[in-house]
Enzyme design. Sequence first.
Site, PDB file in Angstrom:
ATOM      1  CG  HIS A  94     -67.890  37.824  69.308  1.00 30.19           C
ATOM      2  ND1 HIS A  94     -67.154  38.464  68.345  1.00 30.19           N
ATOM      3  CD2 HIS A  94     -68.147  38.732  70.276  1.00 30.19           C
ATOM      4  CE1 HIS A  94     -66.939  39.714  68.722  1.00 30.19           C
ATOM      5  NE2 HIS A  94     -67.532  39.912  69.892  1.00 30.19           N
ATOM      6  CG  ASP A 111     -72.790  40.900  76.468  1.00 32.80           C
ATOM      7  OD1 ASP A 111     -72.679  40.994  75.232  1.00 32.80           O
ATOM      8  OD2 ASP A 111     -72.703  41.878  77.241  1.00 32.80           O
TER       9      ASP A 111
HETATM   10  C1  SDX Z   1     -71.341  41.797  72.063  1.00 32.46           C
HETATM   11  O1  SDX Z   1     -69.088  42.651  67.854  1.00 32.46           O
HETATM   12  C2  SDX Z   1     -68.579  42.861  69.041  1.00 32.46           C
HETATM   13  O2  SDX Z   1     -67.396  43.056  69.259  1.00 32.46           O
HETATM   14  C3  SDX Z   1     -69.641  42.926  70.136  1.00 32.46           C
HETATM   15  C4  SDX Z   1     -69.133  42.879  71.546  1.00 32.46           C
HETATM   16  C5  SDX Z   1     -68.419  44.161  71.925  1.00 32.46           C
HETATM   17  O3  SDX Z   1     -67.623  44.135  72.883  1.00 32.46           O
HETATM   18  O4  SDX Z   1     -68.778  45.212  71.359  1.00 32.46           O
HETATM   19  O5  SDX Z   1     -68.227  41.781  71.699  1.00 32.46           O
HETATM   20  C6  SDX Z   1     -70.267  42.717  72.546  1.00 32.46           C
HETATM   21  O6  SDX Z   1     -72.280  42.256  71.477  1.00 32.46           O
HETATM   22  C7  SDX Z   1     -71.181  40.321  72.254  1.00 32.46           C
HETATM   23  C8  SDX Z   1     -72.326  39.492  71.567  1.00 32.46           C
HETATM   24  C9  SDX Z   1     -73.557  39.561  72.486  1.00 32.46           C
HETATM   25  N1  SDX Z   1     -74.713  38.949  71.856  1.00 32.46           N
HETATM   26  C10 SDX Z   1     -75.194  37.762  72.247  1.00 32.46           C
HETATM   27  O7  SDX Z   1     -74.687  37.066  73.120  1.00 32.46           O
HETATM   28  C11 SDX Z   1     -76.476  37.329  71.543  1.00 32.46           C
HETATM   29  C12 SDX Z   1     -76.415  35.854  71.169  1.00 32.46           C
HETATM   30  N2  SDX Z   1     -75.405  35.674  70.110  1.00 32.46           N
HETATM   31  C13 SDX Z   1     -75.874  35.606  68.749  1.00 32.46           C
HETATM   32  O8  SDX Z   1     -77.031  36.290  68.441  1.00 32.46           O
HETATM   33  C14 SDX Z   1     -74.736  35.660  67.732  1.00 32.46           C
HETATM   34  O9  SDX Z   1     -73.756  34.811  68.152  1.00 32.46           O
HETATM   35  C15 SDX Z   1     -74.122  37.008  67.385  1.00 32.46           C
HETATM   36  C16 SDX Z   1     -75.134  37.994  66.983  1.00 32.46           C
HETATM   37  C17 SDX Z   1     -73.341  37.529  68.516  1.00 32.46           C
HETATM   38  C18 SDX Z   1     -73.159  36.791  66.194  1.00 32.46           C
HETATM   39  O10 SDX Z   1     -73.912  36.283  65.194  1.00 32.46           O
HETATM   40  P1  SDX Z   1     -73.401  36.152  63.671  1.00 32.46           P
HETATM   41  O11 SDX Z   1     -71.929  36.251  63.573  1.00 32.46           O
HETATM   42  O12 SDX Z   1     -74.221  37.091  62.839  1.00 32.46           O
HETATM   43  O13 SDX Z   1     -73.782  34.646  63.372  1.00 32.46           O
HETATM   44  P2  SDX Z   1     -75.228  34.177  63.035  1.00 32.46           P
HETATM   45  O14 SDX Z   1     -76.225  34.968  63.825  1.00 32.46           O
HETATM   46  O15 SDX Z   1     -75.369  34.161  61.568  1.00 32.46           O
HETATM   47  O16 SDX Z   1     -75.213  32.677  63.621  1.00 32.46           O
HETATM   48  C19 SDX Z   1     -74.556  31.640  62.877  1.00 32.46           C
HETATM   49  C20 SDX Z   1     -75.201  30.320  63.341  1.00 32.46           C
HETATM   50  C21 SDX Z   1     -76.734  30.373  63.273  1.00 32.46           C
HETATM   51  O17 SDX Z   1     -77.215  29.044  63.075  1.00 32.46           O
HETATM   52  P3  SDX Z   1     -77.733  28.646  61.567  1.00 32.46           P
HETATM   53  O18 SDX Z   1     -78.864  29.609  61.247  1.00 32.46           O
HETATM   54  O19 SDX Z   1     -76.519  28.800  60.655  1.00 32.46           O
HETATM   55  O20 SDX Z   1     -78.200  27.214  61.724  1.00 32.46           O
HETATM   56  O21 SDX Z   1     -74.883  30.123  64.728  1.00 32.46           O
HETATM   57  C22 SDX Z   1     -76.086  30.075  65.495  1.00 32.46           C
HETATM   58  C23 SDX Z   1     -77.145  30.782  64.674  1.00 32.46           C
HETATM   59  O22 SDX Z   1     -78.436  30.331  65.026  1.00 32.46           O
HETATM   60  N3  SDX Z   1     -75.850  30.833  66.740  1.00 32.46           N
HETATM   61  C24 SDX Z   1     -76.307  30.474  67.925  1.00 32.46           C
HETATM   62  C25 SDX Z   1     -75.864  31.471  68.821  1.00 32.46           C
HETATM   63  N4  SDX Z   1     -75.166  32.388  68.135  1.00 32.46           N
HETATM   64  C26 SDX Z   1     -75.166  31.997  66.841  1.00 32.46           C
HETATM   65  N5  SDX Z   1     -77.033  29.394  68.330  1.00 32.46           N
HETATM   66  C27 SDX Z   1     -77.337  29.357  69.664  1.00 32.46           C
HETATM   67  N6  SDX Z   1     -76.946  30.301  70.560  1.00 32.46           N
HETATM   68  C28 SDX Z   1     -76.214  31.348  70.184  1.00 32.46           C
HETATM   69  N7  SDX Z   1     -75.838  32.263  71.087  1.00 32.46           N
END
Ligand code: SDX
Length: 384
Positions: free
Chosen positions: A263, A320
């Site tokens: 998140h 989620d």
């Molecule tokens: C919702 O914003 C809100 O409030 C949203 C929400 C709401 O109520 O409205 O809470 C609802 O959308 C919840 C989130 C649902 N999405 C997911 O579950 C999708 C999977 N999660 C990721 O894509 C990610 O965690 C995000 C998009 C939610 C947040 O990503 P950020 O803050 O942009 O962080 P990032 O993508 O830059 O990740 C940082 C690192 C990366 O690794 P590196 O490239 O630095 O090596 O963390 C890793 C990412 O690869 N990472 C994950 C991961 N989430 C981040 N690795 C594995 N699995 C994951 N789920």
Amino acid sequence: MEQEEPKISEGLKGVYITKSSICKVDGEKGKLYFRGYSIESLAKNSTYEEVCYLLLYGKLPTRSELDDFTYKLREERDLPKETLRLIKKLAEKTDPNDLTRTAISSLSVLDKETTDNSKEANIQRSIKLISKTASIVGAISRYRTRKRYVKPDMNMTHAQNILYMISGKRPLDKASKLMDTMLILHAEHSTNASTFATLVTASTLAGIYSAVTAGVSALKGPLHGGADEAALEMMKEIGDPNNTEKFIEDELSKKERVMGFGHRVYKTYDPRARILKEYLENLQNDSNDEVKKLTQIAMRAEKLMVEKLGASHGIWPNVDFFAGPIYTWLGIPHEIFDPIFAASRMVGWCAHTIEYLDNNVLFRPLEEYIGKEDLEYIPINNRV
Ligand code: SDX
């Protein structure tokens, strides 16, 4: 004078865009408040109708205020015939999320007074949008599988009526209470991507229908609202609970994102996920084999992900992750998960639109231009 290097924040990470009194998300402590009330207390004591009133009006209603608000919501459940015809025509061949967006957009057909952008007019529109989006979800759910449309029941609660319009049967009280909690947990979450999209559109004075259509468009993505469906599909792909750990390890080794985890704001357990995990655990004695298996997979995936990426990387379950098995227990097809998320979050999009328009400032961020400049125009016959 040397031009200062512009400070770019990709994805607006860490950037504050406005002030608000609607919702506090404490990412460090894993706390969530709607108008100052904790999500735990609202999930335990409130109803979706009461939470809608709280988010729109900024206070908990008196008994008569709630009765009046509930009556207005129920009065607005019917859909315009144009919207119903649109859904019936497209439901079998359109992605349910896209059709939800299109149907919400069509509701502006109701709005004759589009020049009245007053708070009161937008609150009345919000009531229409909250109520009718739930009926849209019901209509899509039925028409997409060639079932007859189930007209909304004005004597049911909001949560009961959604389940009734989807299944055609009066839901059990336990299911209605669980659905009501799901709607509360998904109702609002400060300036998430879909709410931000709503605000950007609202800030041009395009009107609340355009604004929430932008919001529902953004919600669909698997990085946002679409993650609940993606997480369940992952659980179904794992199939056997004993495959869970290997599947997750493989995903992580391929640098894949595991849906339902991580998140932008929560760097600890999402409080909503904690509530949903508890609900899911309590459903076990009343679940069929499919939900029991999905639950075992979810719990084993959560345990491994928390061990591997929790404290070390700040990647924890979000709202989620556990939603899928719970919606499955409620008999909701995975294609309808995100439309239900939109129906619930409609109140958050509306509340933020109304609040932001009180001190509206057009969103128009900058970008650092890194392209070429002052090129000579070459007539087409001289180009190679
Ligand atoms: C919702 O914003 C809100 O409030 C949203 C929400 C709401 O109520 O409205 O809470 C609802 O959308 C919840 C989130 C649902 N999405 C997911 O579950 C999708 C999977 N999660 C990721 O894509 C990610 O965690 C995000 C998009 C939610 C947040 O990503 P950020 O803050 O942009 O962080 P990032 O993508 O830059 O990740 C940082 C690192 C990366 O690794 P590196 O490239 O630095 O090596 O963390 C890793 C990412 O690869 N990472 C994950 C991961 N989430 C981040 N690795 C594995 N699995 C994951 N789920």
